[in-house]
Design a protein around this motif. Sequence first.
Motif: not given
Lengths: 420, 420
Positions: A244-257, A269-276, A281-287
């Motif tokens: 959840p923190m990663a989602l929030e930081i990535v969205l803010n860093a990309k879309t706030q301006r 993204v680290h390969r060990d967690i890439a599947d989830t 991340l992609a869905e949140a960004l696309q939304q």
Amino acid sequence: MAAELPTDDFDALLTDSQRASRALGVAPAPQRHAAILAIAEAIEAASDDILAANAADLERGRGTGLAEGMLDRLLLDRERIAGLAAAARQLAELPDPIGEVLRQRTLPNGLDLTEVRVPFGVIGVIYEARPNVTVDLACIALGSGNAVVLRGGSAAEQTNAVLVEAMQGAIEAAGLPRASVQTIDRFGRDGAGRLMRARGLVDLLVPRGSAALIERVVTESTVPVIETGAGVVHAFVDRAAQLPMALEIVLNAKTQRTSVCNALETVLVHRDIADTAVPALAEALQQAGVTVHADGPLPGAARTEPLGESGWSTEHLSMDVAIGVVDDLDAAIEHINRYGTHHTDTIVTEDADAAGTFLAQVDSAVVMHNASTRFTDGGEFGFGAEVGISTQKSHARGPMGLTELTSTKWIVRGTGQVRA
Amino acid sequence: MAAELPTDDFDALLTDSQRASRALGVAPAPQRHAAILAIAEAIEAASDDILAANAADLERGRGTGLAEGMLDRLLLDRERIAGLAAAARQLAELPDPIGEVLRQRTLPNGLDLTEVRVPFGVIGVIYEARPNVTVDLACIALGSGNAVVLRGGSAAEQTNAVLVEAMQGAIEAAGLPRASVQTIDRFGRDGAGRLMRARGLVDLLVPRGSAALIERVVTESTVPVIETGAGVVHAFVDRAAQLPMALEIVLNAKTQRTSVCNALETVLVHRDIADTAVPALAEALQQAGVTVHADGPLPGAARTEPLGESGWSTEHLSMDVAIGVVDDLDAAIEHINRYGTHHTDTIVTEDADAAGTFLAQVDSAVVMHNASTRFTDGGEFGFGAEVGISTQKSHARGPMGLTELTSTKWIVRGTGQVRA
């Protein structure tokens, strides 16, 4: 235009700047702060003239087909003018960097050595069509005891002329030389080139604008340059990240301006967690309306576009982001040092060791742990306004405020010592 | 020679330097200090090879008609080699600058900002035929966590090759990459030009040598440069000077060593004391074997020669000095700022106000009161060895030691903060 002026007018202008810088160099801080406050007053008082000049620049810009984004950057209204005045007043509150003692030692022979902060002297700035920069730079220069020579974008020429005129009157009323702030816009395109070759008259040159402008200045200038700006900015989502923190930081860093240099370009993204993590991340960004780019299929088959022409080195400045999967922390660091611009990069992780390695080995002006890259900013850092964000390692690195526009000097006090 | 090498050999060498710099950037200080101590050992152990190579360089130099002064600079003997090793051991004792915290603040949102000192990365140095510089620079670079790429004068090529080989072995034995110290001498003249254009691979370039070399580097380089060296150095003998102290300082600054950048070029004398001070200064200098130059008759009709071709801007580097009479303190400051090279200037006076004005308004790297200009030196300042003396205002000013070869980095630690 430039051709009508005798060639030595330009040197005469710079000589005036140099003379003004000597007066500023010995002017006490209260007087320089008074000049900054007078600038705030003068800009508010000249609002009507500023808006009229700005309207003329805007009309010319529309006529020549300036993009909407550029027109917005060029636009001044009463609110933005009030903002400029407020920023100036805030700068006048900051501590004076001049005279600060950096190192002191007494040699065995009794010689006293003191390294103190001093102004640079004359600072040249070449920038694009943002009239707010004109006022910010004048105030930062006064706050650090420097004279400044401005070359603004031609699209803002009338606005800048009125702003400089108003500021010069304010500076003079505060008992300092009008030439503390000068514009070379009337010398047209030729002026920028001459500024770059004015070694001995200009002590530092700061280009602020497009990559092409910065490239030209770095290549042509014989005056010392500080590179600013270009930001291919990364977030690395480590295997020990809280999603959840990663989602929030990535969205803010990309879309706030999106049009700014500290906005995000690439999520690794680290390969060990890439599947989830990648699908989330992609869905949140696309939304949020962001187009996701990748150099091949991504885990979870997120819909992606190919990377741009410059591949992983692309600075989007738009609602676009690239996502990549890396094998481990070392691969992330390697990727960032290779494709980044040494601006700002962040790691999201709960693993303190991984964070420590990232902060130590990523070779950027600002390295972050569990924070949005959008914080790389002079205002956020408490510098008041900023001259720009230095992406080089010489002299200043990261956001540049008052301190970054100073040099140093060694003062040696003796009683007749000579060298044996 | 260079033509026989594939063009990408040069980039491969710089890439090795960059990789080495990353290892040095995380190497603890004790390991870097151990490498410096190993260099001291290795140079002493390789004395015979070094002396043989140096003898060959000297013979070639005599054959090509090198001046005696140049041959002396090129010469190594057992005593000089022992001096090099001793200087290295002294450098290994100095405090490590890396990791030093320069600024720290916690923002209202809890973000922690820390500015720390970090190595530059890869530093290029272009210098002339002094093999001692080869060892000094390698040790200063290791002491500040940087990789260094050396381009020495062709006159010292064989000596430098043996020195670099010995140092690389020592560095490797200490567990650090051989490529921490590399020479590009084998690329011939072409190497210097390529180094100047290696932006992105080289982080800082320091030219150390003649004015012509420095001019070329400043003009051609796209890598950030620090200008070093040229010293048109002044002593101002104020009306409130103690004449015996003025004589001692002027004689020391001019004659203690003449071929160096901190030696005196010009003595300015306050008009109020010119009738006594000028004849006394001229006579003392002439008795010491110094030729006095002036731009017209001097008070007391001292025997003088005309100024050189470059007038008051001449850097003599010889037993020559110019004497001038100025109307007052302001005129002295004006003269120094106009004709000097912003290196080192001293005032001799018992008047504290005059000294204060001089120290504040003379725009030089080192300003002195009642002291000989010969003290502007990294060794004298306690820096161990020195990279050179910076005469520009960007990044470093005055003698450059370990600290001056560092950059900074902002480390931001958060708990998930995003920008509102």
